[in-house]
Enzyme design. Sequence first.
Site, PDB file in Angstrom:
ATOM      1  N   HIS A  72       0.841  -1.203   0.000  1.00 37.50           N
ATOM      2  CA  HIS A  72       0.000   0.000   0.000  1.00 37.50           C
ATOM      3  C   HIS A  72       0.875   1.253   0.000  1.00 37.50           C
ATOM      4  O   HIS A  72       0.618   2.207  -0.725  1.00 37.50           O
ATOM      5  CB  HIS A  72      -0.869   0.065   1.270  1.00 37.50           C
ATOM      6  CG  HIS A  72      -1.914  -0.998   1.393  1.00 37.50           C
ATOM      7  ND1 HIS A  72      -2.079  -1.747   2.530  1.00 37.50           N
ATOM      8  CD2 HIS A  72      -2.866  -1.422   0.529  1.00 37.50           C
ATOM      9  CE1 HIS A  72      -3.103  -2.586   2.367  1.00 37.50           C
ATOM     10  NE2 HIS A  72      -3.592  -2.413   1.151  1.00 37.50           N
ATOM     11  N   LYS A 126     -16.099  -6.916   7.047  1.00 36.33           N
ATOM     12  CA  LYS A 126     -15.054  -7.818   7.555  1.00 36.33           C
ATOM     13  C   LYS A 126     -14.730  -7.359   8.980  1.00 36.33           C
ATOM     14  O   LYS A 126     -14.636  -6.171   9.229  1.00 36.33           O
ATOM     15  CB  LYS A 126     -13.757  -7.673   6.731  1.00 36.33           C
ATOM     16  CG  LYS A 126     -13.899  -7.857   5.248  1.00 36.33           C
ATOM     17  CD  LYS A 126     -12.569  -7.497   4.571  1.00 36.33           C
ATOM     18  CE  LYS A 126     -12.757  -7.035   3.160  1.00 36.33           C
ATOM     19  NZ  LYS A 126     -11.588  -6.331   2.605  1.00 36.33           N
ATOM     20  N   ARG A 153      -2.254  -6.301  -8.017  1.00 35.11           N
ATOM     21  CA  ARG A 153      -1.056  -7.098  -7.717  1.00 35.11           C
ATOM     22  C   ARG A 153      -0.873  -8.213  -8.718  1.00 35.11           C
ATOM     23  O   ARG A 153       0.237  -8.511  -9.133  1.00 35.11           O
ATOM     24  CB  ARG A 153      -1.179  -7.712  -6.313  1.00 35.11           C
ATOM     25  CG  ARG A 153      -1.068  -6.716  -5.197  1.00 35.11           C
ATOM     26  CD  ARG A 153      -1.527  -7.278  -3.891  1.00 35.11           C
ATOM     27  NE  ARG A 153      -2.928  -7.653  -3.972  1.00 35.11           N
ATOM     28  CZ  ARG A 153      -3.678  -8.025  -2.951  1.00 35.11           C
ATOM     29  NH1 ARG A 153      -3.142  -8.115  -1.750  1.00 35.11           N
ATOM     30  NH2 ARG A 153      -4.940  -8.328  -3.105  1.00 35.11           N
ATOM     31  N   SER A 167      -2.950  -7.534   3.417  1.00 37.43           N
ATOM     32  CA  SER A 167      -3.164  -7.348   4.859  1.00 37.43           C
ATOM     33  C   SER A 167      -3.598  -8.667   5.491  1.00 37.43           C
ATOM     34  O   SER A 167      -3.178  -9.017   6.594  1.00 37.43           O
ATOM     35  CB  SER A 167      -4.246  -6.294   5.105  1.00 37.43           C
ATOM     36  OG  SER A 167      -3.876  -5.075   4.531  1.00 37.43           O
TER      37      SER A 167
END
Length: 177
Positions: free
Chosen positions: A34, A58, A107, A145
């Site tokens: 990030h 979440k 990514r 993460s």
Amino acid sequence: MVSLPKVWSAPLPLKPPSVTAIYPGSFDPITNGHLDLVQRGARMFDTLIVAILRNDSKLPLFSVEERMDMLREVVRPYPNVQVDCFDGLLVDYAAARFATVLLRGIRAISDYEYELQMALMNRRLRPDIETVFMMSNEAYSFISSRLVKEVYRLGGNISGLVPPSVEARMHSRMQPE
Ligand code: PNS
């Protein structure tokens, strides 16, 4: 004379004199991937707002306030980067902040489908807000993460995956199993 195809029914507004981009996400916690995007985005836009989604379904490890503190610490070297949080639709938040760009990182090809869906939905909601994708730095393209939290919980080494200040917070928050 070449006539260009008409794509939108209403003409898009011209580029504003100063471009604000929103970099939205959960950032639970911010990773070096990030941060790499923040650094690169800060060079592209006049103002970059890193915005944390508040009503995330979440169950987060860190509260929004803790995540904002961690973000503020690591973006301090970049004077045109701000940290904020938002509720509701991302495009409405972006419009309220006079942002014309949404910045997202990709990514791997596995990110693409979800990102494309979001970008197209956001464009349908507000065609004047453009999503810009940046390819993750290959050194960080495997980091998420979720994986950082899992590796840490299971006693693995997370140094180099998150900024040192974030690693310290992880140590005080979670005891490896
Ligand atoms: O870090 P994440 O979890 O990949 O970020 C996802 C995020 C916050 C960008 C996305 O969930 C979002 O924009 N949520 C806000 C609600 C919204 O606008 N939903 C419609 C998106 S098409």
